[in-house]
Design an enzyme around this catalytic site. Structure first.
Site, short mmCIF file in Angstrom:
data_model
loop_
_atom_site.label_atom_id
_atom_site.label_comp_id
_atom_site.label_asym_id
_atom_site.label_seq_id
_atom_site.Cartn_x
_atom_site.Cartn_y
_atom_site.Cartn_z
CB CYS A 13 -0.96 0.06 1.17
SG CYS A 13 -1.89 1.37 1.44
CB CYS A 15 0.54 1.54 4.29
SG CYS A 15 -1.08 1.01 4.34
#
Length: 97
Positions: A22, A25
């Site tokens: 991600c 993230c």
């Protein structure tokens, strides 16, 4: 340590659910590291990869990432999904100390 043990490991626990793939993230990783350093042990900071901790993510009802949850005495007290400014995250954790 199990998820239930982790959220009770300190009076205040900041839990981040993320995934290595991600991009949001990945951008939050250094932010969370800095928040952890600034908290200096006053709150436990945990990061769980949803791909390796599916049961914990399901238990926390995490539907998107990154998700930040603050637990106080083992109970969820706050939740945020998506990127967040480090100062905002830090002040939110500190508000529960």
């Amino acid at each position: 340590m199990t998820y239930d043990q982790e959220i009770r490991s300190s009076k205040v626990v900041l839990m981040e659910f993320y995934a290595s793939w991600c991009p949001h993230c990945q951008r939050m990783m250094p932010v969370v590291a800095q928040v952890k350093e600034l908290l200096d042990g006053r709150a436990n900071v945990c990061q769980l990869d949803i791909d390796n901790n599916k049961e914990a993510a399901d238990a926390a009802e995490v539907r998107s990432i990154p998700s930040f949850l603050i637990y106080v005495d083992g109970e969820e007290a706050w939740r945020h999904t998506g990127e967040i400014d480090g100062e905002v995250l830090l002040s939110k954790v500190e508000s529960f100390l």
